[in-house]
Design an enzyme around this catalytic site. Structure first.
Site, short mmCIF file in Angstrom:
data_model
loop_
_atom_site.label_atom_id
_atom_site.label_comp_id
_atom_site.label_asym_id
_atom_site.label_seq_id
_atom_site.Cartn_x
_atom_site.Cartn_y
_atom_site.Cartn_z
N ASN A 16 0.87 -1.18 0.00
CA ASN A 16 0.00 0.00 0.00
C ASN A 16 0.91 1.23 0.00
OD1 ASN A 16 -1.76 2.07 0.58
ND2 ASN A 16 -2.23 1.39 2.66
N LYS A 18 0.15 4.30 -0.27
CA LYS A 18 -0.45 5.51 0.33
C LYS A 18 -0.18 6.73 -0.57
CE LYS A 18 -0.03 3.30 4.77
NZ LYS A 18 0.00 3.42 6.21
N HIS A 103 -9.44 1.49 4.91
CA HIS A 103 -8.17 1.65 5.62
C HIS A 103 -8.38 2.63 6.78
CE1 HIS A 103 -4.06 2.78 6.56
NE2 HIS A 103 -3.69 1.67 5.96
N GLU A 105 -6.73 5.02 7.77
CA GLU A 105 -6.47 6.43 7.42
C GLU A 105 -7.66 7.03 6.68
OE1 GLU A 105 -2.66 5.66 5.61
OE2 GLU A 105 -1.88 5.19 7.60
N GLU A 173 -5.42 -4.58 10.69
CA GLU A 173 -4.35 -3.59 10.88
C GLU A 173 -4.60 -2.80 12.16
OE1 GLU A 173 -2.32 -2.53 6.90
OE2 GLU A 173 -3.99 -1.17 7.19
N GLY A 179 2.69 2.36 10.63
CA GLY A 179 3.69 3.42 10.43
C GLY A 179 4.41 3.84 11.70
N SER A 218 3.50 -2.07 10.32
CA SER A 218 4.95 -2.16 10.50
C SER A 218 5.53 -3.53 10.16
CB SER A 218 5.34 -1.73 11.91
OG SER A 218 4.95 -0.39 12.14
P1 PGA Z 1 2.96 0.34 7.57
O1 PGA Z 1 1.47 0.58 6.96
O2 PGA Z 1 3.46 -0.97 7.00
O3 PGA Z 1 3.75 1.53 7.08
O4 PGA Z 1 2.81 0.29 9.03
C1 PGA Z 1 0.58 -0.49 6.78
C2 PGA Z 1 -0.71 0.02 6.21
O5 PGA Z 1 -1.19 1.07 6.66
O6 PGA Z 1 -1.30 -0.60 5.29
#
Ligand code: PGA
Length: 257
Positions: A16, A18, A103, A105, A173, A179, A218
Protein backbone atom coordinates in the site's frame (compact mmCIF):
# COMPACT_ATOMS: atom_id res chain seq x y z
CA UNK A 1 -12.04 -20.80 18.47
CA UNK A 2 -11.36 -22.10 14.97
CA UNK A 3 -7.99 -23.57 14.22
CA UNK A 4 -6.05 -22.80 11.10
CA UNK A 5 -6.84 -25.44 8.51
CA UNK A 6 -3.18 -25.66 7.57
CA UNK A 7 -3.01 -22.70 5.25
CA UNK A 8 -4.57 -23.90 2.03
CA UNK A 9 -5.18 -20.29 1.06
CA UNK A 10 -2.91 -18.55 -1.46
CA UNK A 11 -0.91 -15.95 0.47
CA UNK A 12 -1.10 -12.35 -0.70
CA UNK A 13 1.70 -9.86 -0.17
CA UNK A 14 0.15 -6.46 -0.82
CA UNK A 15 1.96 -3.12 -0.92
CA UNK A 16 0.00 0.00 0.00
CA UNK A 17 1.94 3.00 -1.25
CA UNK A 18 -0.45 5.51 0.33
CA UNK A 19 0.24 9.10 -0.84
CA UNK A 20 3.75 8.30 -2.04
CA UNK A 21 5.26 7.92 -5.48
CA UNK A 22 6.11 10.00 -8.53
CA UNK A 23 6.89 9.04 -12.12
CA UNK A 24 10.42 8.19 -11.05
CA UNK A 25 8.99 5.38 -8.86
CA UNK A 26 8.44 3.35 -12.00
CA UNK A 27 12.12 2.38 -11.68
CA UNK A 28 11.45 0.95 -8.18
CA UNK A 29 8.62 -1.19 -9.44
CA UNK A 30 10.71 -2.40 -12.38
CA UNK A 31 13.41 -3.32 -9.84
CA UNK A 32 10.90 -5.29 -7.78
CA UNK A 33 9.78 -7.13 -10.88
CA UNK A 34 13.43 -7.98 -11.60
CA UNK A 35 13.89 -9.36 -8.07
CA UNK A 36 10.88 -11.64 -8.15
CA UNK A 37 10.62 -12.51 -11.82
CA UNK A 38 12.25 -15.92 -11.60
CA UNK A 39 12.06 -16.27 -7.89
CA UNK A 40 8.42 -15.99 -6.89
CA UNK A 41 7.52 -18.49 -4.21
CA UNK A 42 5.03 -21.05 -5.44
CA UNK A 43 1.48 -19.85 -5.18
CA UNK A 44 2.09 -16.47 -3.62
CA UNK A 45 0.33 -13.43 -5.03
CA UNK A 46 2.03 -10.04 -5.15
CA UNK A 47 0.02 -6.83 -5.34
CA UNK A 48 1.02 -3.18 -5.47
CA UNK A 49 -1.49 -0.40 -4.78
CA UNK A 50 0.09 2.88 -5.91
CA UNK A 51 -1.65 6.26 -5.82
CA UNK A 52 -4.23 6.79 -8.59
CA UNK A 53 -1.77 8.83 -10.67
CA UNK A 54 0.57 5.85 -11.12
CA UNK A 55 -1.95 3.06 -11.69
CA UNK A 56 -1.92 3.20 -15.49
CA UNK A 57 1.86 3.41 -15.82
CA UNK A 58 2.43 0.62 -13.28
CA UNK A 59 -0.15 -1.48 -15.07
CA UNK A 60 1.70 -0.87 -18.34
CA UNK A 61 5.06 -1.96 -16.87
CA UNK A 62 3.65 -4.92 -14.94
CA UNK A 63 1.29 -6.25 -17.59
CA UNK A 64 2.91 -9.62 -18.24
CA UNK A 65 4.59 -10.02 -14.88
CA UNK A 66 3.70 -11.77 -11.63
CA UNK A 67 2.81 -8.50 -9.90
CA UNK A 68 -0.78 -7.28 -9.99
CA UNK A 69 -1.92 -3.69 -9.57
CA UNK A 70 -4.63 -2.39 -7.27
CA UNK A 71 -5.96 0.85 -5.82
CA UNK A 72 -6.29 2.27 -2.30
CA UNK A 73 -9.88 3.50 -2.35
CA UNK A 74 -12.87 4.17 -4.61
CA UNK A 75 -16.28 5.82 -4.63
CA UNK A 76 -19.27 3.49 -4.31
CA UNK A 77 -21.16 4.95 -7.26
CA UNK A 78 -20.34 4.16 -10.87
CA UNK A 79 -20.09 7.77 -11.99
CA UNK A 80 -21.63 11.21 -11.70
CA UNK A 81 -21.14 14.52 -9.94
CA UNK A 82 -18.48 13.61 -7.37
CA UNK A 83 -15.59 15.98 -7.93
CA UNK A 84 -12.25 14.42 -7.17
CA UNK A 85 -13.56 10.89 -6.72
CA UNK A 86 -12.73 7.74 -8.70
CA UNK A 87 -15.22 4.91 -9.19
CA UNK A 88 -14.61 1.19 -9.04
CA UNK A 89 -15.41 0.70 -12.72
CA UNK A 90 -12.77 3.30 -13.59
CA UNK A 91 -10.23 1.34 -11.58
CA UNK A 92 -11.21 -1.92 -13.25
CA UNK A 93 -10.91 -0.14 -16.60
CA UNK A 94 -7.39 0.98 -15.64
CA UNK A 95 -6.41 -2.64 -14.99
CA UNK A 96 -6.78 -2.90 -11.22
CA UNK A 97 -7.58 -6.31 -9.75
CA UNK A 98 -7.94 -5.28 -6.11
CA UNK A 99 -9.07 -2.20 -4.20
CA UNK A 100 -8.31 -1.54 -0.52
CA UNK A 101 -11.36 -0.15 1.30
CA UNK A 102 -11.84 1.06 4.87
CA UNK A 103 -8.17 1.65 5.62
CA UNK A 104 -7.93 3.31 9.05
CA UNK A 105 -6.47 6.43 7.42
CA UNK A 106 -9.63 6.70 5.27
CA UNK A 107 -11.81 5.96 8.28
CA UNK A 108 -10.15 8.76 10.28
CA UNK A 109 -9.12 11.34 7.62
CA UNK A 110 -12.37 11.06 5.67
CA UNK A 111 -14.77 9.94 8.40
CA UNK A 112 -15.68 6.76 6.59
CA UNK A 113 -17.97 4.54 8.62
CA UNK A 114 -18.64 0.82 8.27
CA UNK A 115 -21.68 1.40 6.03
CA UNK A 116 -19.61 3.43 3.58
CA UNK A 117 -16.88 0.81 3.61
CA UNK A 118 -19.44 -1.90 2.82
CA UNK A 119 -20.87 0.09 -0.12
CA UNK A 120 -17.36 0.64 -1.48
CA UNK A 121 -16.50 -3.04 -1.16
CA UNK A 122 -19.70 -4.00 -2.97
CA UNK A 123 -18.88 -1.54 -5.77
CA UNK A 124 -15.43 -3.13 -6.11
CA UNK A 125 -16.96 -6.59 -6.36
CA UNK A 126 -19.65 -5.47 -8.81
CA UNK A 127 -16.90 -4.07 -11.00
CA UNK A 128 -15.29 -7.52 -11.11
CA UNK A 129 -12.39 -6.85 -8.74
CA UNK A 130 -11.54 -8.03 -5.22
CA UNK A 131 -12.03 -5.88 -2.13
CA UNK A 132 -9.48 -5.76 0.70
CA UNK A 133 -11.52 -4.65 3.70
CA UNK A 134 -9.43 -3.25 6.58
CA UNK A 135 -10.33 -3.48 10.24
CA UNK A 136 -8.35 -2.62 13.35
CA UNK A 137 -8.52 -1.14 16.81
CA UNK A 138 -6.90 2.05 18.10
CA UNK A 139 -4.39 2.08 20.95
CA UNK A 140 -7.03 3.42 23.33
CA UNK A 141 -9.43 0.65 22.37
CA UNK A 142 -6.77 -1.99 22.89
CA UNK A 143 -5.83 -0.58 26.28
CA UNK A 144 -9.50 -0.62 27.25
CA UNK A 145 -9.67 -4.32 26.40
CA UNK A 146 -12.14 -3.60 23.57
CA UNK A 147 -10.12 -5.03 20.66
CA UNK A 148 -12.30 -8.03 19.82
CA UNK A 149 -15.53 -6.09 20.23
CA UNK A 150 -14.28 -3.37 17.84
CA UNK A 151 -13.11 -5.92 15.29
CA UNK A 152 -16.43 -7.77 15.45
CA UNK A 153 -18.39 -4.56 14.95
CA UNK A 154 -16.25 -3.42 12.01
CA UNK A 155 -16.27 -6.81 10.35
CA UNK A 156 -20.02 -7.41 10.71
CA UNK A 157 -20.96 -3.97 9.46
CA UNK A 158 -18.37 -3.61 6.67
CA UNK A 159 -19.15 -6.96 5.04
CA UNK A 160 -22.34 -8.18 3.40
CA UNK A 161 -23.78 -11.45 2.18
CA UNK A 162 -22.72 -10.52 -1.38
CA UNK A 163 -19.13 -11.21 -0.34
CA UNK A 164 -17.25 -14.48 -0.65
CA UNK A 165 -13.71 -15.75 -0.29
CA UNK A 166 -13.37 -15.34 -4.07
CA UNK A 167 -13.96 -11.60 -4.07
CA UNK A 168 -13.04 -10.39 -0.59
CA UNK A 169 -9.90 -10.28 1.55
CA UNK A 170 -9.83 -9.07 5.15
CA UNK A 171 -6.87 -7.09 6.49
CA UNK A 172 -6.31 -6.76 10.23
CA UNK A 173 -4.35 -3.59 10.88
CA UNK A 174 -4.11 -2.41 14.48
CA UNK A 175 -4.09 1.37 14.11
CA UNK A 176 -1.34 1.78 16.73
CA UNK A 177 1.00 -0.43 14.68
CA UNK A 178 0.60 1.43 11.38
CA UNK A 179 3.69 3.42 10.43
CA UNK A 180 4.88 3.46 14.04
CA UNK A 181 7.45 0.69 13.99
CA UNK A 182 5.43 -1.04 16.75
CA UNK A 183 4.30 -4.45 15.63
CA UNK A 184 1.70 -6.55 17.36
CA UNK A 185 3.15 -9.69 18.93
CA UNK A 186 2.56 -12.97 17.14
CA UNK A 187 0.34 -14.00 20.04
CA UNK A 188 -1.84 -10.86 19.72
CA UNK A 189 -2.02 -11.26 15.94
CA UNK A 190 -3.07 -14.89 16.25
CA UNK A 191 -5.72 -14.06 18.80
CA UNK A 192 -7.35 -11.52 16.47
CA UNK A 193 -6.88 -13.55 13.28
CA UNK A 194 -8.37 -16.68 14.88
CA UNK A 195 -11.26 -14.55 16.08
CA UNK A 196 -11.82 -13.09 12.59
CA UNK A 197 -11.77 -16.63 11.17
CA UNK A 198 -14.44 -17.68 13.63
CA UNK A 199 -16.61 -14.69 12.68
CA UNK A 200 -16.15 -15.44 8.98
CA UNK A 201 -17.12 -19.07 9.54
CA UNK A 202 -20.20 -17.97 11.42
CA UNK A 203 -21.23 -15.54 8.72
CA UNK A 204 -20.20 -17.34 5.54
CA UNK A 205 -20.41 -20.97 6.57
CA UNK A 206 -17.92 -23.27 4.87
CA UNK A 207 -16.65 -20.46 2.66
CA UNK A 208 -15.45 -18.60 5.76
CA UNK A 209 -12.43 -20.89 5.78
CA UNK A 210 -11.40 -19.68 2.31
CA UNK A 211 -11.13 -15.96 3.10
CA UNK A 212 -7.60 -14.64 3.27
CA UNK A 213 -6.82 -12.57 6.37
CA UNK A 214 -3.81 -10.27 5.97
CA UNK A 215 -1.87 -8.68 8.80
CA UNK A 216 -0.73 -5.06 8.42
CA UNK A 217 1.17 -2.68 10.68
CA UNK A 218 4.95 -2.16 10.50
CA UNK A 219 5.62 -5.40 8.65
CA UNK A 220 9.27 -5.49 7.56
CA UNK A 221 11.78 -8.09 6.40
CA UNK A 222 12.94 -8.70 10.01
CA UNK A 223 9.50 -9.64 11.36
CA UNK A 224 7.77 -10.99 8.24
CA UNK A 225 8.69 -14.63 8.72
CA UNK A 226 7.31 -14.95 12.25
CA UNK A 227 4.15 -12.96 11.44
CA UNK A 228 3.45 -14.75 8.17
CA UNK A 229 3.77 -18.19 9.71
CA UNK A 230 1.25 -17.37 12.45
CA UNK A 231 -2.11 -19.10 12.57
CA UNK A 232 -4.70 -17.68 10.15
CA UNK A 233 -2.28 -15.09 8.73
CA UNK A 234 -2.56 -15.37 4.96
CA UNK A 235 -0.30 -12.54 3.90
CA UNK A 236 0.62 -8.95 4.63
CA UNK A 237 -0.60 -5.46 3.87
CA UNK A 238 2.59 -3.43 3.84
CA UNK A 239 2.93 0.35 3.84
CA UNK A 240 6.37 1.89 4.32
CA UNK A 241 8.37 -1.25 3.55
CA UNK A 242 6.61 -1.72 0.19
CA UNK A 243 8.09 1.48 -1.22
CA UNK A 244 11.56 -0.02 -1.67
CA UNK A 245 11.97 -3.05 -3.90
CA UNK A 246 14.61 -4.62 -1.63
CA UNK A 247 12.48 -4.30 1.50
CA UNK A 248 9.33 -5.63 -0.11
CA UNK A 249 11.29 -8.47 -1.66
CA UNK A 250 12.69 -9.20 1.83
CA UNK A 251 9.13 -9.57 3.11
CA UNK A 252 8.24 -11.88 0.23
CA UNK A 253 11.23 -13.98 1.41
CA UNK A 254 8.97 -15.21 4.22
CA UNK A 255 7.26 -17.29 1.52
CA UNK A 256 10.48 -18.57 -0.02
CA UNK A 257 11.48 -20.59 3.04
P1 PGA B 1 2.96 0.34 7.57
O1 PGA B 1 1.47 0.58 6.96
O2 PGA B 1 3.46 -0.97 7.00
O3 PGA B 1 3.75 1.53 7.08
O4 PGA B 1 2.81 0.29 9.03
C1 PGA B 1 0.58 -0.49 6.78
C2 PGA B 1 -0.71 0.02 6.21
O5 PGA B 1 -1.19 1.07 6.66
O6 PGA B 1 -1.30 -0.60 5.29
Amino acid sequence: MSQDSNKKRTPLAAGNWKMNGLKESIAEIAALDGLIENNLPASCEILICPPFTLIMSFQHILRDTKITVGAQDCHWQEGGAHTGDISAIMLADAGCEYVIVGHSERRSDHHEDNGTVMKKAEAVINAGMKAIICVGESEKEREAGATLRIIENQLKNSTSKAMSSENTVIAYEPVWAIGTGKTASVKDVEEVHNFIRMLLNERFGEDGEGFRILYGGSVKPANAESLMSASNVDGALVGGASLKADDFNGIIDAYRK
